[in-house]
Design an enzyme around this catalytic site. Structure first.
Site, PDB file in Angstrom:
ATOM      1  N   ASP A  13       0.863  -1.194   0.000  1.00 51.40           N
ATOM      2  CA  ASP A  13       0.000   0.000   0.000  1.00 51.40           C
ATOM      3  C   ASP A  13       0.900   1.246   0.000  1.00 51.40           C
ATOM      4  O   ASP A  13       1.746   1.406   0.877  1.00 51.40           O
ATOM      5  CB  ASP A  13      -0.881  -0.034   1.256  1.00 51.40           C
ATOM      6  CG  ASP A  13      -1.930   1.076   1.281  1.00 51.40           C
ATOM      7  OD1 ASP A  13      -3.008   0.843   1.849  1.00 51.40           O
ATOM      8  OD2 ASP A  13      -1.667   2.175   0.764  1.00 51.40           O
ATOM      9  N   ASP A 108      -4.069   2.013  -4.974  1.00 45.54           N
ATOM     10  CA  ASP A 108      -2.683   2.003  -4.464  1.00 45.54           C
ATOM     11  C   ASP A 108      -2.385   0.801  -3.578  1.00 45.54           C
ATOM     12  O   ASP A 108      -1.446   0.817  -2.808  1.00 45.54           O
ATOM     13  CB  ASP A 108      -2.396   3.301  -3.696  1.00 45.54           C
ATOM     14  CG  ASP A 108      -2.934   3.278  -2.271  1.00 45.54           C
ATOM     15  OD1 ASP A 108      -3.987   2.654  -2.045  1.00 45.54           O
ATOM     16  OD2 ASP A 108      -2.289   3.878  -1.396  1.00 45.54           O
ATOM     17  N   GLU A 109      -3.183  -0.238  -3.704  1.00 43.30           N
ATOM     18  CA  GLU A 109      -3.099  -1.310  -2.718  1.00 43.30           C
ATOM     19  C   GLU A 109      -3.379  -2.662  -3.362  1.00 43.30           C
ATOM     20  O   GLU A 109      -4.302  -2.781  -4.169  1.00 43.30           O
ATOM     21  CB  GLU A 109      -4.169  -0.998  -1.663  1.00 43.30           C
ATOM     22  CG  GLU A 109      -4.186  -1.888  -0.490  1.00 43.30           C
ATOM     23  CD  GLU A 109      -5.345  -1.526   0.461  1.00 43.30           C
ATOM     24  OE1 GLU A 109      -6.062  -0.534   0.219  1.00 43.30           O
ATOM     25  OE2 GLU A 109      -5.514  -2.269   1.428  1.00 43.30           O
TER      26      GLU A 109
HETATM   27  N1  DCP Z   1      -8.794   8.093  -1.119  1.00 39.61           N
HETATM   28  C1  DCP Z   1      -9.873   8.933  -1.337  1.00 39.61           C
HETATM   29  N2  DCP Z   1     -10.880   9.015  -0.400  1.00 39.61           N
HETATM   30  C2  DCP Z   1     -10.800   8.294   0.750  1.00 39.61           C
HETATM   31  C3  DCP Z   1      -9.716   7.443   0.975  1.00 39.61           C
HETATM   32  C4  DCP Z   1      -8.704   7.359   0.008  1.00 39.61           C
HETATM   33  O1  DCP Z   1      -9.946   9.585  -2.371  1.00 39.61           O
HETATM   34  N3  DCP Z   1     -11.777   8.396   1.667  1.00 39.61           N
HETATM   35  C5  DCP Z   1      -7.730   8.058  -2.143  1.00 39.61           C
HETATM   36  C6  DCP Z   1      -6.606   8.994  -1.769  1.00 39.61           C
HETATM   37  C7  DCP Z   1      -5.498   8.127  -1.282  1.00 39.61           C
HETATM   38  C8  DCP Z   1      -5.740   6.835  -2.049  1.00 39.61           C
HETATM   39  O2  DCP Z   1      -7.147   6.768  -2.244  1.00 39.61           O
HETATM   40  O3  DCP Z   1      -4.211   8.683  -1.536  1.00 39.61           O
HETATM   41  C9  DCP Z   1      -5.246   5.616  -1.323  1.00 39.61           C
HETATM   42  O4  DCP Z   1      -5.944   5.441  -0.098  1.00 39.61           O
HETATM   43  P1  DCP Z   1      -5.238   4.956   1.216  1.00 39.61           P
HETATM   44  O5  DCP Z   1      -6.295   4.583   2.192  1.00 39.61           O
HETATM   45  O6  DCP Z   1      -4.199   3.933   0.892  1.00 39.61           O
HETATM   46  O7  DCP Z   1      -4.537   6.271   1.803  1.00 39.61           O
HETATM   47  P2  DCP Z   1      -3.140   6.907   1.459  1.00 39.61           P
HETATM   48  O8  DCP Z   1      -2.377   6.113   0.459  1.00 39.61           O
HETATM   49  O9  DCP Z   1      -3.349   8.323   1.079  1.00 39.61           O
HETATM   50  O10 DCP Z   1      -2.394   6.918   2.861  1.00 39.61           O
HETATM   51  P3  DCP Z   1      -1.799   5.656   3.661  1.00 39.61           P
HETATM   52  O11 DCP Z   1      -2.034   4.432   2.847  1.00 39.61           O
HETATM   53  O12 DCP Z   1      -0.348   5.947   3.824  1.00 39.61           O
HETATM   54  O13 DCP Z   1      -2.521   5.663   4.956  1.00 39.61           O
HETATM   55 MG    MG Z   2      -2.143   4.066   0.670  1.00 36.20          MG
END
Ligand code: DCP
Ligand code: MG
Length: 392
Positions: A13, A108-109
């Site tokens: 992720d 991203d995961e």
């Molecule tokens: N995303 C979004 N709305 C949300 C959650 C996520 O648009 N409620 C989008 C933005 C994030 C991406 O999806 O960058 C990936 O979600 P993640 O939960 O993996 O969050 P991040 O990658 O931003 O942070 P991390 O994984 O480090 O906690």
């Molecule tokens: Mg992420």
């Protein structure tokens, strides 16, 4: 050295994905709080934010106005799906060098089952390091990885190691690692379940692991048994690869169980739009539409309809989904999850050259909409009812 075949699942992720792409492309943003989602005076929500902004309590899905109150010095940026999509494709291409068994979970995961690759690469740990190195060198992004012997623990390892994590949970340490964590770390345990468990005096996963199964079942039904297995580090779900696409779907688990029909219909509309678009982009069409509803008590029902012909039209998907939702009636009350999927797929790539088949499963207006969105970026034009959901 003997190959450790027990550790065969890697969860990956990216860290603060959208914000990390922004910081990568604009060095002046590095080390600063960056919030992606739109202007702070708009009515939208935070898509994500850099770890520098998280220190202030800013989180995904929080209203932008609230994010500004918490962190006024942050840089607010709009969502730029085109660049994030490119980065995502690049990262998934890196995964595919190590195994074909990839289950994408979001942009991203992903889960990677590396059972078949261990004899080539040596160990899951080596693969995870190689992935981290390649993602940093080639995509300029930091990815957290978690390794274990099942999906639940691999994802937990990623979450515990973030940011820039590379955590392993071995079989012999699983119950110990789990025991002190709050029950909210269990897959599927939301606020409602946490409250029920709290009333039963269960706050940690360790508490849950030693609770007799009949008591859990009494309070939580089938779900109680599932949580108990997870609490013991047991998760038999397979990594579901996308190699041969048999179905595609979208679902959402609500923060709080709902019974608002309009909200359910709006979710189905959004899913129909997204799935239709994915079908058309991958030159597939579907014949079976399924809705999945999970009620507050975890009872899950699926309702399907097989159409007379194949379709890649979002409108047809939405009409069918609505038909299925109505057929379900009131059901068992409040709903915690709703999903839509399409199956019975076939490719229409070959058929397209015959004008006879062209446009049959997609309306002309949808084709135009796709062309505009392809050209000017995802979601340039969307159905009016989708507006409140656009930035989620
Ligand atoms: N995303 C979004 N709305 C949300 C959650 C996520 O648009 N409620 C989008 C933005 C994030 C991406 O999806 O960058 C990936 O979600 P993640 O939960 O993996 O969050 P991040 O990658 O931003 O942070 P991390 O994984 O480090 O906690
Ligand atoms: Mg992420």
């Amino acid at each position: 050295m003997a190959i450790q075949t027990d550790l065969n699942i890697i969860h990956c992720d990216l860290d603060a994905f959208y914000a990390a792409v922004e910081q990568r492309d604009n060095p002046s943003l590095r080390g600063r709080p960056v919030i992606v989602g739109g202007r702070p005076d708009s009515r939208g929500v935070v898509a994500t934010c850099s770890y520098e902004a998280r220190v202030y309590g800013v989180k995904s899905a929080m209203p932008l106005a609230e994010a500004r109150r918490l962190c006024p010095e942050a840089v607010f940026l709009p969502v730029d799906m085109k660049r994030y999509g490119e980065a995502s494709r690049q990262v998934f291409e890196i995964f595919s060098r190590f195994t074909p068994d990839i289950e994408p979970l979001s942009i991203d995961e992903a889960f990677l089952d590396v059972t078949g690759s261990l004899c080539i690469f040596g160990s899951a740990e080596k693969i995870a390091w190689d992935i981290k190195k390649a993602v940093l060198n080639e995509a300029g992004l930091i990815i957290s990885t978690g390794i274990s012997y099942n999906k639940f623990l691999a994802k937990l390892a990623t979450d515990l190691g973030k940011p820039d994590g590379m955590k392993i949970i071995r079989r012999e340490e699983a119950t110990h690692v789990l025991s002190l964590l709050p029950v909210s770390r269990l897959w599927g345990v939301g606020t409602k379940t946490q409250q029920i468990l709290k009333r039963m005096g269960i706050e940690t996963i360790g508490d849950l692991a030693v609770t007799p199964p009949d008591i859990l079942e009494k309070h939580l039904g089938q779900a109680g048994m599932f949580f108990r297995e997870l609490a013991h580090g047991i998760d038999n779900r397979k990594v579901e690869t996308d190699r041969e696409v048999k179905s595609m779907g979208r679902e959402i688990t609500f923060d709080e169980d709902i019974d608002d029909r309009h909200q359910l219909e709006a979710c189905l509309l959004q899913f129909s739009y997204l799935l239709g678009r994915r079908l058309r982009r991958t030159k597939l069409e579907a014949r079976t539409v399924t809705i999945k509803v999970r009620y507050h008590d975890f009872k899950t029902v699926n309702r399907s309809k097989t159409l007379d012909g194949y379709t890649a039209s979002s409108t047809v998907l939405y009409e069918t989904a609505l038909f299925l939702l109505r057929k379900l009636g009131q059901g068992r009350g409040r709903i915690r999850l709703i999903g839509l999927s399409v199956s019975n797929l076939r490719s229409f790539e070959g058929l397209e050259q015959f004008s006879l088949f062209k446009n049959e499963s997609v309306s002309r207006s949808e084709e135009l909409l796709d062309q505009i969105n392809d050209r000017f970026g995802e979601d340039t034009i969307i159905t009016a009812n989708l507006l409140p959901y656009r930035e989620k």
